[in-house]
Scaffold this motif. Structure first.
Motif, mmCIF file in Angstrom:
data_model
loop_
_atom_site.group_PDB
_atom_site.id
_atom_site.type_symbol
_atom_site.label_atom_id
_atom_site.label_comp_id
_atom_site.label_asym_id
_atom_site.label_seq_id
_atom_site.Cartn_x
_atom_site.Cartn_y
_atom_site.Cartn_z
ATOM 1 N N CYS B 25 -70.439 -31.395 8.208
ATOM 2 C CA CYS B 25 -69.336 -32.345 8.036
ATOM 3 C C CYS B 25 -69.894 -33.726 7.665
ATOM 4 O O CYS B 25 -70.550 -34.363 8.493
ATOM 5 C CB CYS B 25 -68.527 -32.429 9.331
ATOM 6 S SG CYS B 25 -67.264 -33.700 9.307
ATOM 7 N N PRO B 27 -68.688 -36.897 7.354
ATOM 8 C CA PRO B 27 -68.466 -38.027 8.257
ATOM 9 C C PRO B 27 -68.735 -37.703 9.733
ATOM 10 O O PRO B 27 -68.459 -38.542 10.601
ATOM 11 C CB PRO B 27 -66.993 -38.375 8.033
ATOM 12 C CG PRO B 27 -66.351 -37.121 7.582
ATOM 13 C CD PRO B 27 -67.412 -36.296 6.910
ATOM 14 N N CYS B 50 -61.450 -37.462 9.501
ATOM 15 C CA CYS B 50 -61.621 -36.355 8.541
ATOM 16 C C CYS B 50 -61.194 -36.813 7.152
ATOM 17 O O CYS B 50 -60.172 -37.473 6.998
ATOM 18 C CB CYS B 50 -60.780 -35.153 8.995
ATOM 19 S SG CYS B 50 -60.708 -33.810 7.797
ATOM 20 N N THR B 51 -61.980 -36.448 6.135
ATOM 21 C CA THR B 51 -61.645 -36.825 4.758
ATOM 22 C C THR B 51 -61.009 -35.668 3.989
ATOM 23 O O THR B 51 -60.651 -35.821 2.830
ATOM 24 C CB THR B 51 -62.913 -37.273 3.993
ATOM 25 O OG1 THR B 51 -63.797 -36.140 3.920
ATOM 26 C CG2 THR B 51 -63.614 -38.425 4.682
ATOM 27 N N CYS B 53 -62.592 -32.984 2.990
ATOM 28 C CA CYS B 53 -63.532 -32.630 1.912
ATOM 29 C C CYS B 53 -63.764 -31.136 1.796
ATOM 30 O O CYS B 53 -64.296 -30.655 0.809
ATOM 31 C CB CYS B 53 -64.861 -33.339 2.137
ATOM 32 S SG CYS B 53 -65.794 -32.648 3.528
ATOM 33 N N SER B 54 -63.449 -30.358 2.819
ATOM 34 C CA SER B 54 -63.599 -28.885 2.830
ATOM 35 C C SER B 54 -65.025 -28.391 3.062
ATOM 36 O O SER B 54 -65.271 -27.185 2.956
ATOM 37 C CB SER B 54 -63.079 -28.227 1.544
ATOM 38 O OG SER B 54 -61.727 -28.515 1.356
ATOM 39 N N CYS B 56 -66.624 -28.047 5.799
ATOM 40 C CA CYS B 56 -66.631 -27.133 6.955
ATOM 41 C C CYS B 56 -66.128 -25.757 6.551
ATOM 42 O O CYS B 56 -66.697 -24.731 6.926
ATOM 43 C CB CYS B 56 -65.782 -27.713 8.087
ATOM 44 S SG CYS B 56 -64.121 -28.207 7.575
HETATM 45 S S1 SF4 Z 1 -62.723 -31.364 5.945
HETATM 46 FE FE1 SF4 Z 1 -64.139 -30.554 7.491
HETATM 47 S S2 SF4 Z 1 -66.168 -31.211 6.797
HETATM 48 FE FE2 SF4 Z 1 -64.683 -32.456 5.668
HETATM 49 S S3 SF4 Z 1 -64.435 -34.305 6.892
HETATM 50 FE FE3 SF4 Z 1 -62.823 -32.904 7.597
HETATM 51 S S4 SF4 Z 1 -63.735 -31.807 9.325
HETATM 52 FE FE4 SF4 Z 1 -65.429 -32.798 8.240
#
Ligand code: SF4
Ligand code: SF4
Ligand code: SF4
Lengths: 276, 75
Positions: B25, B27, B50-51, B53-54, B56
């Motif tokens: 992840c 951030p 959380c951004t 971003c996928s 994870c």
């Molecule tokens: S989508 Fe998943 S990896 Fe991306 S910032 Fe959110 S929790 Fe972290």
């Protein structure tokens, strides 16, 4: 909030599976199943599975599917494609299945330029039977029957199957990806798309090898899987597109490309998203 | 409260506690739980930031994450 990624790929009937914690194979599976859906090929696709841990997905993959015997998937797929030329036909095999048990099947299929796609999940061990050495195990890699590491004098040298197939004239597209991190996954999914597009255009044999973690067979904690893979298999089986439009790429070109692509994708992830 | 532009749902019972999502992840807004799921595995928990971003989702072998992102352009 808009949905940007769903947990289970559409083409799997169940979220549950029986792979070990930290296994890389389900990630590779996600990559090509999403590629098939996104390219709109679901209704035309026929899968042929070999024998390995991933065979457990034969029951839950929502595609027309034939279960082949050890190593024979490329030959079964050849028959299907020749009878059903409009179908998109791909095989799923591991390194034990493809490179040990059925090396000649994949080599002849590639050499004939069959218009199918072969997928190899390469972890350098027979995971399903407990972590024994395969033909792709790299020198120095510890397996159940090379406890002090693979020794060239005793066990011989590994086969770099992607490089071997790239040299065959019938192979149109050959790539080697890896699922050791998100950037690797995103890149590997693009490789799957290019391979299937090669088949759609009827250009000949396409091949995607994916380096996958097998913490169980490597006797390491799941958290060490990605770095261990990068430092052992990844140093020898170099990631990248080995052949595009019939042109073979050199190892140096691949190294340069790897540094550039990893930086690009990591920057995109840090900005908050990457289109895989 | 949250300044997150994305969020994830975590299918806790499907998790096998491999920990691969935690370092993935960017951030660093995931951490492993103290408690365990029905199979006895620790599982990730989401914190603010959380951004979407996928990353994870891409590294999880057990199809645990569903990812959402705010529809407005990120500020
Ligand atoms: S989508 Fe998943 S990896 Fe991306 S910032 Fe959110 S929790 Fe972290
Ligand atoms: S033995 Fe290895 S390849 Fe098989 S499911 Fe376990 S981790 Fe995956
Ligand atoms: S990567 Fe998936 S299975 Fe592994 S700990 Fe995270 S959520 Fe659980």
């Amino acid at each position: 909030m808009k949905l940007v990624g769903q947990a289970k790929p559409d083409l799997l009937l169940s979220q549950e599976h029986h792979m070990c914690p930290g296994c890389g194979e389900p990630m590779a599976l996600r990559g090509y199943l999403e590629a098939i859906s996104e390219l709109g090929l679901t209704q035309r696709t026929i899968a042929v599975h070999g024998i390995g841990c991933y065979t457990s997905f034969s029951m839950t993959t929502d595609l027309d599917l034939v279960q082949a015997l050890h190593g024979r998937a490329p030959s079964v797929a050849t028959g299907i494609k020749r009878m059903r030329p409009d179908a998109i036909v791909f095989t799923l095999q591991g390194d034990g299945d493809m490179v040990n048990e059925g090396l000649q099947e994949v080599l002849h299929t590639a050499a004939r330029g069959e218009n199918i796609t072969c997928v190899l999940l390469n972890n350098g061990v027979f995971g399903e039977t407990g972590g024994h050495m395969t033909a792709t195990t790299v020198l120095g890699q510890r397996t159940k029957n090379s406890l002090d590491g693979r020794d060239a004098n005793y066990h011989g040298y590994p086969i770099l199957i992607g490089d071997l197939i790239a040299r065959l004239q019938g192979a149109a597209y050959v790539a080697r990806g890896s699922v050791h991190n998100a950037a690797g996954f995103a890149r590997t999914k693009r490789m799957f798309k290019r391979a299937f597009e090669t088949q759609v255009r009827g250009e000949g044999f396409s091949f995607v090898e994916v380096l996958t973690m097998c913490p169980t067979g490597w006797f390491i904690p799941t958290t060490e899987g990605p770095s261990y893979m990068n430092e052992t298999l990844g140093e020898v089986h170099i990631m990248g597109e080995l052949k595009v439009d019939g042109v073979i790429r050199t190892t140096d070109e691949l190294h340069e490309e790897n540094i550039r692509k990893a930086a690009e994708i990591e920057a995109a992830l840090a900005r908050g998203g990457v289109d895989a | 409260m949250s300044r997150s532009v994305g969020t994830v749902t975590i299918a806790v019972e499907a998790c096998k506690g491999c920990d691969l999502c935690i370092p993935a992840c960017p951030p660093a807004v995931l951490s492993m739980s103290i408690g365990v799921n029905r199979n006895g595995y620790h599982h990730p928990e989401l914190h603010d930031g959380c951004t979407g971003c996928s990353a994870c989702l891409m590294v999880c072998p057990d199809f645990v994450f569903t990812v959402y992102r705010a529809e407005r352009s990120r500020g």
